[in-house]
Design a protein around this motif. Structure first.
Motif, PDB file in Angstrom:
ATOM      1  N   THR A  85       0.937  -1.197   0.012  1.00  0.00           N
ATOM      2  CA  THR A  85       0.001   0.105   0.220  1.00  0.00           C
ATOM      3  C   THR A  85       0.922   1.094  -0.046  1.00  0.00           C
ATOM      4  O   THR A  85       2.136   1.269   0.512  1.00  0.00           O
ATOM      5  N   PRO A  86       0.365   2.268  -0.447  1.00  0.00           N
ATOM      6  CA  PRO A  86       1.183   3.427  -0.305  1.00  0.00           C
ATOM      7  C   PRO A  86       1.992   3.906   1.113  1.00  0.00           C
ATOM      8  O   PRO A  86       3.033   4.174   1.292  1.00  0.00           O
ATOM      9  N   GLU A  87       1.259   3.596   2.115  1.00  0.00           N
ATOM     10  CA  GLU A  87       1.603   3.979   3.376  1.00  0.00           C
ATOM     11  C   GLU A  87       2.588   2.665   4.015  1.00  0.00           C
ATOM     12  O   GLU A  87       3.434   2.898   4.589  1.00  0.00           O
ATOM     13  N   ASP A  88       2.331   1.284   3.472  1.00  0.00           N
ATOM     14  CA  ASP A  88       3.054   0.253   3.878  1.00  0.00           C
ATOM     15  C   ASP A  88       3.273  -0.622   2.576  1.00  0.00           C
ATOM     16  O   ASP A  88       2.887  -1.734   2.613  1.00  0.00           O
ATOM     17  N   PRO A  89       4.589  -0.383   2.057  1.00  0.00           N
ATOM     18  CA  PRO A  89       4.951  -1.199   0.685  1.00  0.00           C
ATOM     19  C   PRO A  89       5.259  -2.487   1.339  1.00  0.00           C
ATOM     20  O   PRO A  89       5.497  -2.672   2.519  1.00  0.00           O
ATOM     21  N   LEU A  90       5.501  -3.337   0.474  1.00  0.00           N
ATOM     22  CA  LEU A  90       6.122  -4.585   0.765  1.00  0.00           C
ATOM     23  C   LEU A  90       7.544  -4.466   0.477  1.00  0.00           C
ATOM     24  O   LEU A  90       8.045  -3.699  -0.392  1.00  0.00           O
ATOM     25  N   TYR A  91       8.250  -4.842   1.495  1.00  0.00           N
ATOM     26  CA  TYR A  91       9.804  -4.732   1.442  1.00  0.00           C
ATOM     27  C   TYR A  91      10.705  -5.869   1.012  1.00  0.00           C
ATOM     28  O   TYR A  91      10.433  -7.131   1.644  1.00  0.00           O
ATOM     29  N   ILE A  92      11.482  -5.696   0.164  1.00  0.00           N
ATOM     30  CA  ILE A  92      12.297  -6.907  -0.398  1.00  0.00           C
ATOM     31  C   ILE A  92      13.574  -6.554  -0.152  1.00  0.00           C
ATOM     32  O   ILE A  92      14.444  -5.478  -0.568  1.00  0.00           O
TER      33      ILE A  92
END
Length: 167
Positions: A40-47
């Motif tokens: 989401t814009p507030e909580d992206p998925l982190y790789i």
């Protein structure tokens, strides 16, 4: 190795640590289903790299979409089909987005920071790799090269205002 099939959901802001050559394949049916790896814009998925020496594969799209990913030290690969890369950040990678054999790939509203090459197009043409970000511009900062094309018909107008290298 971990294999997830079918619809799998991760909570917003999830972090994925990848070892060398590990990655995600977002695979779909070109005509009926478009799987998405989406934060989401507030909580992206982190790789992220599992360790500083790792060289992870990142995310590979095969008729799939990537949206709101924050990728550090890996890349997003567009392999075939119709792929959309929206609002993603890629940093500290040899190549931010790698397009190989893609039918069509759209890159919109993405940020590329401190990569060796922001976007590399291989075997396709920049007519099918579309980085036209007039509505949602792509940002390239600190990259050695913004975009590079090999084995393709390419015109420098595809990434105006930034250093590009057709080969």
């Amino acid at each position: 190795d971990v294999r997830l099939q079918g619809r799998t959901r991760f909570g917003p802001g999830a972090t994925f640590l990848q070892e060398s050559f590990a990655g995600f394949l977002v695979y779909g049916d070109f005509f009926n289903d478009t799987p998405t790896m989406r934060g989401t814009p507030e909580d992206p998925l982190y790789i992220r790299r599992a360790n500083p020496d790792a060289t992870p594969a990142g995310v590979a799209l095969f008729s799939g979409d990537a949206q709101y990913l924050d990728v550090d030290g890996a890349r997003i690969t567009s392999t075939a089909g119709l792929n959309t890369i929206d609002e993603c950040t890629v940093r500290n990678s040899p190549i931010g987005v790698y397009s190989d054999l893609s039918a069509f790939v759209y890159i919109r509203g993405c940020q590329f920071f401190d990569n060796q090459i922001g976007v590399q197009d291989e075997y396709t043409s920049f007519e099918t790799l579309n980085m036209d970000g007039r509505e949602r511009p792509n940002i390239f900062e600190g990259n050695t090269l913004t975009a590079r094309a090999t084995r393709s018909a390419w015109a420098s107008r595809r990434c105006p205002g930034a250093p590009c290298a057709p080969t």
